[in-house]
Design an enzyme around this catalytic site. Structure first.
Site, PDB file in Angstrom:
ATOM      1  N   SER A  16       0.850  -1.196   0.000  1.00  0.00           N
ATOM      2  CA  SER A  16       0.000   0.000   0.000  1.00  0.00           C
ATOM      3  C   SER A  16       0.879   1.236   0.000  1.00  0.00           C
ATOM      4  O   SER A  16       1.646   1.471   0.939  1.00  0.00           O
ATOM      5  CB  SER A  16      -0.900   0.000   1.240  1.00  0.00           C
ATOM      6  OG  SER A  16      -1.366   1.313   1.475  1.00  0.00           O
ATOM      7  N   HIS A  63      -1.408  -1.372  -4.130  1.00  0.00           N
ATOM      8  CA  HIS A  63      -2.669  -1.013  -3.480  1.00  0.00           C
ATOM      9  C   HIS A  63      -2.702   0.505  -3.281  1.00  0.00           C
ATOM     10  O   HIS A  63      -1.810   1.077  -2.652  1.00  0.00           O
ATOM     11  CB  HIS A  63      -2.714  -1.755  -2.135  1.00  0.00           C
ATOM     12  CG  HIS A  63      -3.944  -1.567  -1.325  1.00  0.00           C
ATOM     13  ND1 HIS A  63      -5.052  -2.393  -1.427  1.00  0.00           N
ATOM     14  CD2 HIS A  63      -4.245  -0.658  -0.365  1.00  0.00           C
ATOM     15  CE1 HIS A  63      -5.974  -2.004  -0.568  1.00  0.00           C
ATOM     16  NE2 HIS A  63      -5.510  -0.944   0.094  1.00  0.00           N
ATOM     17  N   ASP A 117      -4.782   3.663  -1.800  1.00  0.00           N
ATOM     18  CA  ASP A 117      -5.832   4.037  -0.853  1.00  0.00           C
ATOM     19  C   ASP A 117      -6.362   5.425  -1.168  1.00  0.00           C
ATOM     20  O   ASP A 117      -5.635   6.411  -1.062  1.00  0.00           O
ATOM     21  CB  ASP A 117      -5.278   4.004   0.577  1.00  0.00           C
ATOM     22  CG  ASP A 117      -5.018   2.587   1.050  1.00  0.00           C
ATOM     23  OD1 ASP A 117      -5.972   1.797   1.092  1.00  0.00           O
ATOM     24  OD2 ASP A 117      -3.853   2.264   1.362  1.00  0.00           O
ATOM     25  N   MET A 133      -9.001   8.344  -0.165  1.00  0.00           N
ATOM     26  CA  MET A 133      -9.819   8.799   0.968  1.00  0.00           C
ATOM     27  C   MET A 133     -10.313  10.213   0.716  1.00  0.00           C
ATOM     28  O   MET A 133      -9.584  11.043   0.173  1.00  0.00           O
ATOM     29  CB  MET A 133      -8.969   8.791   2.247  1.00  0.00           C
ATOM     30  CG  MET A 133      -8.283   7.468   2.515  1.00  0.00           C
ATOM     31  SD  MET A 133      -7.272   7.555   3.998  1.00  0.00           S
ATOM     32  CE  MET A 133      -6.523   5.926   3.975  1.00  0.00           C
ATOM     33  N   HIS A 180      -8.482   1.141  -3.619  1.00  0.00           N
ATOM     34  CA  HIS A 180      -9.328   0.972  -2.435  1.00  0.00           C
ATOM     35  C   HIS A 180     -10.073   2.283  -2.199  1.00  0.00           C
ATOM     36  O   HIS A 180      -9.488   3.255  -1.723  1.00  0.00           O
ATOM     37  CB  HIS A 180      -8.424   0.607  -1.237  1.00  0.00           C
ATOM     38  CG  HIS A 180      -9.166   0.329   0.023  1.00  0.00           C
ATOM     39  ND1 HIS A 180      -8.526   0.050   1.221  1.00  0.00           N
ATOM     40  CD2 HIS A 180     -10.495   0.276   0.306  1.00  0.00           C
ATOM     41  CE1 HIS A 180      -9.428  -0.158   2.159  1.00  0.00           C
ATOM     42  NE2 HIS A 180     -10.623  -0.024   1.629  1.00  0.00           N
ATOM     43  N   MET A 233     -12.190   4.560  -0.337  1.00  0.00           N
ATOM     44  CA  MET A 233     -12.784   4.908   0.959  1.00  0.00           C
ATOM     45  C   MET A 233     -13.389   6.293   0.800  1.00  0.00           C
ATOM     46  O   MET A 233     -12.918   7.284   1.375  1.00  0.00           O
ATOM     47  CB  MET A 233     -11.700   4.870   2.046  1.00  0.00           C
ATOM     48  CG  MET A 233     -11.235   3.458   2.364  1.00  0.00           C
ATOM     49  SD  MET A 233      -9.671   3.415   3.266  1.00  0.00           S
ATOM     50  CE  MET A 233      -8.534   3.462   1.897  1.00  0.00           C
ATOM     51  N   MET A 241     -11.202  -5.929   6.378  1.00  0.00           N
ATOM     52  CA  MET A 241     -10.360  -4.900   6.999  1.00  0.00           C
ATOM     53  C   MET A 241      -9.934  -5.378   8.382  1.00  0.00           C
ATOM     54  O   MET A 241     -10.772  -5.766   9.191  1.00  0.00           O
ATOM     55  CB  MET A 241     -11.130  -3.574   7.133  1.00  0.00           C
ATOM     56  CG  MET A 241     -11.433  -2.867   5.825  1.00  0.00           C
ATOM     57  SD  MET A 241      -9.972  -2.449   4.842  1.00  0.00           S
ATOM     58  CE  MET A 241      -9.056  -1.366   5.947  1.00  0.00           C
ATOM     59  N   PHE A 254      -6.280   5.184   8.053  1.00  0.00           N
ATOM     60  CA  PHE A 254      -4.889   5.515   8.366  1.00  0.00           C
ATOM     61  C   PHE A 254      -3.979   4.290   8.218  1.00  0.00           C
ATOM     62  O   PHE A 254      -4.424   3.168   8.448  1.00  0.00           O
ATOM     63  CB  PHE A 254      -4.766   6.045   9.803  1.00  0.00           C
ATOM     64  CG  PHE A 254      -5.614   7.252  10.047  1.00  0.00           C
ATOM     65  CD1 PHE A 254      -5.144   8.533   9.745  1.00  0.00           C
ATOM     66  CD2 PHE A 254      -6.908   7.115  10.541  1.00  0.00           C
ATOM     67  CE1 PHE A 254      -5.950   9.648   9.940  1.00  0.00           C
ATOM     68  CE2 PHE A 254      -7.721   8.230  10.737  1.00  0.00           C
ATOM     69  CZ  PHE A 254      -7.238   9.495  10.440  1.00  0.00           C
ATOM     70  N   GLY A 255      -2.734   4.571   7.890  1.00  0.00           N
ATOM     71  CA  GLY A 255      -1.724   3.526   7.942  1.00  0.00           C
ATOM     72  C   GLY A 255      -1.197   3.409   9.366  1.00  0.00           C
ATOM     73  O   GLY A 255      -1.642   4.140  10.266  1.00  0.00           O
ATOM     74  N   ASP A 261      -6.334  -6.190   5.068  1.00  0.00           N
ATOM     75  CA  ASP A 261      -5.725  -4.862   4.963  1.00  0.00           C
ATOM     76  C   ASP A 261      -5.699  -4.191   6.330  1.00  0.00           C
ATOM     77  O   ASP A 261      -6.751  -3.966   6.930  1.00  0.00           O
ATOM     78  CB  ASP A 261      -6.554  -4.032   3.966  1.00  0.00           C
ATOM     79  CG  ASP A 261      -5.983  -2.646   3.711  1.00  0.00           C
ATOM     80  OD1 ASP A 261      -4.877  -2.343   4.191  1.00  0.00           O
ATOM     81  OD2 ASP A 261      -6.661  -1.864   3.007  1.00  0.00           O
ATOM     82  N   GLY A 269      -2.413  -3.312   9.474  1.00  0.00           N
ATOM     83  CA  GLY A 269      -1.621  -3.898  10.556  1.00  0.00           C
ATOM     84  C   GLY A 269      -0.934  -5.201  10.188  1.00  0.00           C
ATOM     85  O   GLY A 269      -0.598  -6.012  11.063  1.00  0.00           O
ATOM     86  N   GLY A 311       1.325  -1.705   4.217  1.00  0.00           N
ATOM     87  CA  GLY A 311       1.829  -0.364   3.947  1.00  0.00           C
ATOM     88  C   GLY A 311       3.086  -0.085   4.735  1.00  0.00           C
ATOM     89  O   GLY A 311       4.212  -0.163   4.218  1.00  0.00           O
ATOM     90  N   SER A 312       2.918   0.196   6.025  1.00  0.00           N
ATOM     91  CA  SER A 312       4.081   0.579   6.841  1.00  0.00           C
ATOM     92  C   SER A 312       5.098  -0.552   6.955  1.00  0.00           C
ATOM     93  O   SER A 312       6.307  -0.297   7.006  1.00  0.00           O
ATOM     94  CB  SER A 312       3.634   1.060   8.219  1.00  0.00           C
ATOM     95  OG  SER A 312       2.745   0.146   8.808  1.00  0.00           O
TER      96      SER A 312
HETATM   97  C1  DX5 Z   1      -6.065   1.897   5.810  1.00  0.00           C
HETATM   98  C2  DX5 Z   1      -5.669   1.487   4.437  1.00  0.00           C
HETATM   99  C3  DX5 Z   1      -4.530   0.573   4.365  1.00  0.00           C
HETATM  100  C4  DX5 Z   1      -3.238   1.112   4.932  1.00  0.00           C
HETATM  101  C5  DX5 Z   1      -2.565  -0.056   5.604  1.00  0.00           C
HETATM  102  O1  DX5 Z   1      -7.273   2.536   5.754  1.00  0.00           O
HETATM  103  O2  DX5 Z   1      -6.759   0.875   3.780  1.00  0.00           O
HETATM  104  O3  DX5 Z   1      -4.323   0.071   3.053  1.00  0.00           O
HETATM  105  O4  DX5 Z   1      -2.370   1.665   3.996  1.00  0.00           O
HETATM  106  O5  DX5 Z   1      -1.474   0.415   6.274  1.00  0.00           O
HETATM  107  P1  DX5 Z   1      -0.648  -0.506   7.298  1.00  0.00           P
HETATM  108  O6  DX5 Z   1      -0.190  -1.698   6.522  1.00  0.00           O
HETATM  109  O7  DX5 Z   1       0.451   0.399   7.735  1.00  0.00           O
HETATM  110  O8  DX5 Z   1      -1.609  -0.872   8.406  1.00  0.00           O
HETATM  111 ZN    ZN Z   2      -6.341  -0.066   1.849  1.00  0.00          ZN
END
Ligand code: DX5
Ligand code: ZN
Length: 236
Positions: A9, A34, A36, A38, A67, A69, A138, A144-145, A176, A178, A198-199
């Site tokens: 992500s 991926h 995101d 928002m 994705h 949102m 989810m 948020f990441g 998706d 954590g 992501g992170s």
């Molecule tokens: C959160 C996003 C995720 C996010 C995941 O709303 O949909 O895709 O980037 O980030 P991590 O992997 O850091 O939890």
């Molecule tokens: Zn996502």
């Protein structure tokens, strides 16, 4: 050999070096990218739109999964398709015409995923799953990441797996939020086949390639343990 797919992500990427970071992920074996999206309304955060997809399309052949949102996903599908998107992940929450949204995505020739938030039961997917290429469980609340994995979603991943096996066996189960080397084996064991991270990929001090290898190793271990468990069962 793991059949689990990784979808980095870019929300956690360094946007000043986005092309380079995506190239690193591709080289390290990413299966998709991926993205995101928002709108500050559906979730309390703002991120990116079609222009980012357009730029990414020029630098990678990897499938771009979007994705959404956002409150009105239908109104932006055309723009994202024109920008080069390959698939759309839309939420069950807040959509009173989900079937119509999914049909539009399919008419546009793109892959369709329905996402459910942590408090939403898998049962809401029962009547839509046969129209889907993928369901997304989810594992954090969207927006948020860098959030902490919600462990209570683990049995839910199992229920999503059971649903797709029963009604749409080719449908993938994606997770998706954590996902890192610690949680990846747990979600794979629970039934996930596609992991968004992501992170864990873009914020790793050792870089994208090392981070992705770490995730693969963690999943590989889980796979081996499972396979070993299965053959032990077969022997007995
Ligand atoms: C959160 C996003 C995720 C996010 C995941 O709303 O949909 O895709 O980037 O980030 P991590 O992997 O850091 O939890
Ligand atoms: Zn996502």
């Amino acid at each position: 050999m793991s059949t689990v797919k990784l979808a980095p992500s870019i929300l956690s990427a360094d946007f000043a070096r986005l092309g380079q970071q995506v190239a690193e992920a591709a080289q390290a074996g990413a299966d998709r990218i991926h993205v995101d999206v928002m709108d500050g309304h559906f979730v309390p955060n703002l991120s990116m739109g079609p222009v980012v997809v357009q730029s990414l399309r020029r630098v990678t052949d990897l499938p771009l999964e979007i994705h959404l949102m956002i409150s009105n996903p239908d109104s932006f599908l055309d723009e994202f398709v024109a920008a080069g998107s390959d698939s759309f992940l839309v939420h069950w929450e807040g959509n009173d015409n989900l079937h119509r949204t999914v049909q539009r995505i399919r008419q546009l020739g793109k892959r369709a995923t329905v996402a459910i938030n942590p408090a939403t039961p898998v049962a809401v997917l029962e009547e839509i799953v046969s129209d889907l290429d993928q369901v997304l469980v989810m594992t954090v609340n969207p927006g948020f990441g860098h959030q902490q994995f919600i462990a209570r979603t683990l049995p839910k991943i199992g229920r999503a797996r059971e649903l797709v096996e029963r009604r749409q066996p080719l449908c993938e189960v994606e997770v998706d939020g954590g996902i890192d080397a610690e949680t990846a084996p747990l979600v794979v064991r629970a039934g996930a086949t596609v992991l968004v991270a992501g992170s864990a990929i873009f914020s790793d001090r050792d870089g994208v390639a090392v981070a992705m290898r770490r995730l693969r190793t963690a999943i590989g271990d889980a796979g081996e343990t499972e396979a070993a468990g299965r053959s032990a069962l077969q022997r007995s």
